[in-house]
Design a protein around this motif. Structure first.
Motif, mmCIF file in Angstrom:
data_model
loop_
_atom_site.group_PDB
_atom_site.id
_atom_site.type_symbol
_atom_site.label_atom_id
_atom_site.label_comp_id
_atom_site.label_asym_id
_atom_site.label_seq_id
_atom_site.Cartn_x
_atom_site.Cartn_y
_atom_site.Cartn_z
ATOM 1 N N GLU A 1 27.962 19.541 51.070
ATOM 2 C CA GLU A 1 26.816 18.517 51.011
ATOM 3 C C GLU A 1 27.305 17.226 51.573
ATOM 4 O O GLU A 1 27.106 16.015 51.269
ATOM 5 C CB GLU A 1 26.160 18.370 49.770
ATOM 6 N N VAL A 2 28.179 17.296 52.811
ATOM 7 C CA VAL A 2 28.498 16.062 53.364
ATOM 8 C C VAL A 2 28.472 16.602 54.854
ATOM 9 O O VAL A 2 28.390 17.529 55.256
ATOM 10 C CB VAL A 2 29.953 15.863 53.331
ATOM 11 N N PRO A 3 28.253 15.547 55.832
ATOM 12 C CA PRO A 3 28.139 15.449 57.181
ATOM 13 C C PRO A 3 29.412 16.103 57.823
ATOM 14 O O PRO A 3 30.504 15.866 57.287
ATOM 15 C CB PRO A 3 27.965 14.069 57.710
ATOM 16 N N VAL A 4 29.291 17.059 58.812
ATOM 17 C CA VAL A 4 30.472 17.697 59.541
ATOM 18 C C VAL A 4 31.402 16.681 59.864
ATOM 19 O O VAL A 4 32.573 16.833 59.639
ATOM 20 C CB VAL A 4 30.174 18.680 60.568
ATOM 21 N N GLY A 5 31.101 15.583 60.218
ATOM 22 C CA GLY A 5 31.860 14.378 60.598
ATOM 23 C C GLY A 5 32.819 14.026 59.542
ATOM 24 O O GLY A 5 33.919 13.632 59.891
ATOM 25 N N PHE A 6 32.656 14.350 58.293
ATOM 26 C CA PHE A 6 33.396 13.838 57.241
ATOM 27 C C PHE A 6 35.074 14.343 57.409
ATOM 28 O O PHE A 6 35.651 13.900 57.165
ATOM 29 C CB PHE A 6 32.859 14.125 55.861
ATOM 30 N N TYR A 7 34.878 15.733 57.999
ATOM 31 C CA TYR A 7 35.929 16.637 57.962
ATOM 32 C C TYR A 7 36.765 16.167 59.293
ATOM 33 O O TYR A 7 38.017 16.667 59.660
ATOM 34 C CB TYR A 7 35.715 18.016 57.842
ATOM 35 N N PHE A 8 36.429 15.258 60.230
ATOM 36 C CA PHE A 8 36.882 15.074 61.718
ATOM 37 C C PHE A 8 37.192 13.529 61.800
ATOM 38 O O PHE A 8 38.172 13.232 62.239
ATOM 39 C CB PHE A 8 36.001 15.836 62.704
ATOM 40 N N TYR A 9 36.217 12.565 61.632
ATOM 41 C CA TYR A 9 36.469 11.138 62.020
ATOM 42 C C TYR A 9 37.382 10.448 61.220
ATOM 43 O O TYR A 9 37.819 10.965 60.035
ATOM 44 C CB TYR A 9 35.106 10.614 61.877
ATOM 45 N N ASN A 10 38.138 9.644 61.785
ATOM 46 C CA ASN A 10 39.314 8.852 61.128
ATOM 47 C C ASN A 10 38.542 7.721 60.361
ATOM 48 O O ASN A 10 38.939 7.504 59.078
ATOM 49 C CB ASN A 10 39.812 8.045 62.155
ATOM 50 N N ASN A 11 37.555 7.176 60.681
ATOM 51 C CA ASN A 11 36.856 5.974 60.091
ATOM 52 C C ASN A 11 35.925 6.457 59.166
ATOM 53 O O ASN A 11 35.002 6.448 59.315
ATOM 54 C CB ASN A 11 36.355 4.706 61.031
ATOM 55 N N VAL A 12 36.446 6.803 57.946
ATOM 56 C CA VAL A 12 35.652 7.155 56.912
ATOM 57 C C VAL A 12 35.797 6.268 55.560
ATOM 58 O O VAL A 12 36.815 5.935 55.174
ATOM 59 C CB VAL A 12 35.803 8.470 56.410
ATOM 60 N N GLN A 13 34.697 5.589 54.665
ATOM 61 C CA GLN A 13 34.679 4.746 53.773
ATOM 62 C C GLN A 13 34.383 5.548 52.552
ATOM 63 O O GLN A 13 33.236 6.139 52.901
ATOM 64 C CB GLN A 13 34.376 3.533 54.030
ATOM 65 N N ILE A 14 35.026 5.805 51.572
ATOM 66 C CA ILE A 14 34.751 6.043 50.506
ATOM 67 C C ILE A 14 34.680 5.133 49.140
ATOM 68 O O ILE A 14 35.646 4.583 49.000
ATOM 69 C CB ILE A 14 35.680 7.573 49.677
ATOM 70 N N GLU A 15 33.754 4.824 48.664
ATOM 71 C CA GLU A 15 33.551 3.887 47.451
ATOM 72 C C GLU A 15 32.925 4.469 46.387
ATOM 73 O O GLU A 15 32.052 5.516 46.423
ATOM 74 C CB GLU A 15 32.828 2.607 47.863
#
Length: 101
Positions: A63-77
């Motif tokens: 239940e995450v966008p596919v980009g979560f597994y590829f893109y460098n610029n991801v923020q998790i808070e």
């Protein structure tokens, strides 16, 4: 530019959602209608290229966008047991309860 699958993101989302590889594999099989295991148990350990169709199933199962597994610029808070993930490159944002599986 070819994007690389980031195996550590699978570890992260497993921990945030309280899932096991077996549960994710089962969800992926349910979503795809497959009867055989998806063989994702090595995905966290061995960085390599995976078929996009399987990564899309993984994203849907977790239940995450596919980009979560590829893109460098991801923020998790995390705030008040809520997790917010922002994929800066695509401007996608999701929010869910910590350990919500």
């Amino acid at each position: 530019m070819e994007l690389q699958f980031k195996p550590e993101r699978l570890t992260i989302i497993k921990r945030l959602r309280g899932l096991t590889i077996e549960e994710i594999d089962r969800k992926m099989r349910e979503l795809s209608g497959a009867k055989n295991k998806m063989n994702i148990d090595s995905w966290e350990k061995i960085p390599r290229k995976h078929p996009i169709e399987k990564v899309e199933l993984l994203a849907e199962a977790t239940e995450v966008p596919v980009g979560f597994y590829f893109y460098n610029n991801v923020q998790i808070e995390m705030k008040n047991l809520k997790v917010e993930i922002v994929i800066i490159d695509t401007n996608e944002k999701i929010e869910f309860d910590f350990l919500s599986a």
